[in-house]
Design a protein around this motif. Sequence first.
Motif, short mmCIF file in Angstrom:
data_model
loop_
_atom_site.label_atom_id
_atom_site.label_comp_id
_atom_site.label_asym_id
_atom_site.label_seq_id
_atom_site.Cartn_x
_atom_site.Cartn_y
_atom_site.Cartn_z
N ARG A 40 2.29 1.12 0.96
CA ARG A 40 3.39 0.16 0.83
C ARG A 40 3.07 -1.11 1.60
O ARG A 40 2.34 -1.08 2.59
N LYS A 41 3.64 -2.20 1.16
CA LYS A 41 3.48 -3.46 1.88
C LYS A 41 4.26 -3.38 3.18
O LYS A 41 5.42 -2.98 3.21
N ALA A 42 3.63 -3.74 4.28
CA ALA A 42 4.27 -3.64 5.60
C ALA A 42 5.20 -4.82 5.84
O ALA A 42 4.88 -5.95 5.49
N LEU A 83 -4.33 -1.94 0.17
CA LEU A 83 -3.50 -2.60 -0.83
C LEU A 83 -4.25 -3.73 -1.51
O LEU A 83 -4.04 -4.01 -2.70
N GLU A 126 -0.23 0.16 5.83
CA GLU A 126 -0.49 -0.02 4.40
C GLU A 126 -1.53 0.96 3.88
O GLU A 126 -1.43 1.43 2.74
N SER A 156 9.88 -6.00 3.26
CA SER A 156 8.82 -5.13 2.75
C SER A 156 8.60 -5.33 1.25
O SER A 156 7.95 -4.52 0.61
N SER A 194 11.91 -0.36 5.31
CA SER A 194 11.32 -0.21 3.97
C SER A 194 12.03 0.85 3.13
O SER A 194 11.71 1.01 1.95
N ASP A 232 7.04 -6.83 -2.20
CA ASP A 232 5.65 -7.08 -2.56
C ASP A 232 5.43 -8.48 -3.11
O ASP A 232 4.30 -8.94 -3.23
#
Length: 813
Positions: free
Chosen positions: A787-789, A233, A782, A267, A512, A269
Amino acid sequence: MAHLTSVALFPRSDNPRARLPPTFTTQRVQRAFEPDASIVLIGLRGSGKRSLGFIGATALKWRFVTEDQCFEEYTGRTRADYLHDFGNKAFREKDIEVVKRMLDCHRTRCVIECGLGSLVTEVQSFLRAYCTTNPVIHIVRDMEQIRGLLRLKDTEARLMDEAEPAHRSCSNFEYHNLYDSNCEIFKEKGYPDRRSPNYSFKLKAAKEDFCSFLRFISGPRSYGHCQTTPFALSAVPVENRAYTHAVVVRSTQILNHQVDVEELESSEDAVLYKVDRFVDSSLADISRHVASIRRKVQVPIIYEIDRKLLEQDLPNNLQGNRNDIRFGLMLHGLRLGVEFLVVELDDEDDRMRQLIKVKGPTKIIGSHYNSAPDSRAWLSRARYAEYEKTCRLGCDIARIVQLATLAADNDDVREFERHVRAMAEPQLPLIAYNVGELGRDSLLTNSTLTPVKHPSSLCQSSDILGPTITTQESMQALFDLGTLDPLHFYVFGAGISHSLAPAMHNAAYEISGLRYEYHRQESSSMDEVLGLANNPYFGGASITRPFKVDICETLAAKSVHAEAIGAINTLIPLRATSDGKLLRMEDQVAHRGQAAPIKALYGDNTDWIGMTTCIVRNLSPRNVIQPAKTSGLVIGAGGMARAAVYAMIKLGCRKVMIYNRTVAKAERIAQHFNSWLLKEGVSGQEVGVLQSSTDSWPTNVNLPVIVVSCVFAFNYETEGDFRISLQWLSSPTGGLVLEMAYTPLNTPFLRMVRSLREKTGQSWVIVDGLEILPEQGIAQFELMTGRKAPRGQMRREVEQRYQMEDSESENVV
């Protein structure tokens, strides 16, 4: 640089900390600097300048310079002695001379703590000029904390408080130094000496977010680690990722306890922080809110002034100054080092250009809201003109929002987005959606920083621009629409019945809104691993022993880190088009989350990331890595040991020694990394081998201050089976021990280190595998999902699911 118009932004108030002085807008403001420009810290006594300066200089590997130190160096006397010998007037003149000389002589690669001299008018004028070439950070702290620390009486506190606003006039950044609860851990033992190996752990949280603040305002530095891989990411700016979300938080919601910053972490961003109130304490409140979000949530902050609600809240006597107040609040956001600032396109062009010229590292979002649109407004020439104006002004991102009056408006906004993407380069990232009851569908399909509400909010704003969906709802809608597909993930290996990966990842998927499943797949055959990886719905896998090294031969591509380590722990599918052609790597990244035929496999390694994070977080300033002399010890010779050696090399250790009962395996790893260092043209670093547990530590190598045990703990059934030379753990400054095993939690190795520490009093900090595990899992999550954890949730899941086997064990001692 830009010369901002002189204007009194804030009227006088009984609370001097609440207003910006007029000089704030008459100085030449600069927020973009050379990478090696020295950093100056100013602020009240007791604000934490010296502690933060020490932390920052240690992280940057720069010289730490203090006003007291320079005064004694330049005059041959302490400040107290000089005052006693020559009197107040001579002392004041000499102090001004010393501060100016200190700043002039240390313009590069220093962190400078400016003490009482920053309260003198002549020095403040000098600092204003210094702001054009160097970051000058105003360190702010709650007065109640300063009063308690310095034991001030009411009159003393009031006088200090009245002096504080002057610091804003001679600085270009501001950092609010929050209370760090880690101090309580060491309250009884004290450790007041900054040279103490334990000192940094009193300020563990402050260390992380202050170093992050320094990285942002002055650019990437030598500390920390870089995840050079196309799937990370960090390799893609948040505004360029697909289907990102920003949770909306209003200043009044925090003040009214309707939103708990502690519960914000999820979750999302980014955090969209909206200032919707102005009172005497607004600047202090905003600084505290931004600092709290930065520390607790650790995602980019989008800073926006809610013009409508702010102006409604202003008393009548301030309405005439409303634009100046709003403009001043935006400048304050730039001082706080927020990642994004929202400006409105219907503002005066000159004011927007001024903001853009002094934005520094902050990115500008040019925003337009149409509350009374014409029919088919999204496809009108005026709408494209709004986008073009955003580009022309020099904004970094365009945001266009419209009140939906017809369901067809959602189709129109998607058509507008398609037209913008087809326009000639360069294109700005675009945030475009409708609001109102009819606009929900466009929020679900907007790809960039969609505003969302947080499920923990106790109440939501009635404002029509307020968010109406959560991240979880938005992501679930993408699965309903078929934009994303349900994928399957695995942990592969032998003896993995104790693995916490399924619990951790499935918890993250649920929070998420991802319809993925993570399974435990115990196997001793690599063919089984590769067979499952042929399924079009295979999303990725965690790889454990005994496959970490052998599976490398089956991969079509690896990250530079996996290539250097020679072992992987993360497997990612490379997909093909419908005609069987392998997608380009950049297209692979964009298509994560979508099922398709799998053509090949990509390997990466997150073990080293987890180790690096824990080393940077826990290593004391006294033992900070010095490339000329720092040594490390790795116990074991498997895939995990390879990652440990790599982490130490990347952090700058001069010598890394390996001990393993089977010497040949250790020698293979040493040869691998020495060849890699030679190939990379790296000099001054080397990997060696200890032949037996009774060997003396090499006399030409400093004793290790970082020790990582990478031995599967179940191999040692009794404490007597695990033996290493105690001489290897006799560093006079102690150091950091990382135990990669987390089952059992209190391993024979940790018991030995704790016993040694108790007998000798050596300052060894112990970190067990349970702390490192979430760091590895977050990086894996990630990499595999894009995706942002939800970091806090993943850590909590590990703690909840893991059965503690030894009540005396500690995660961090």
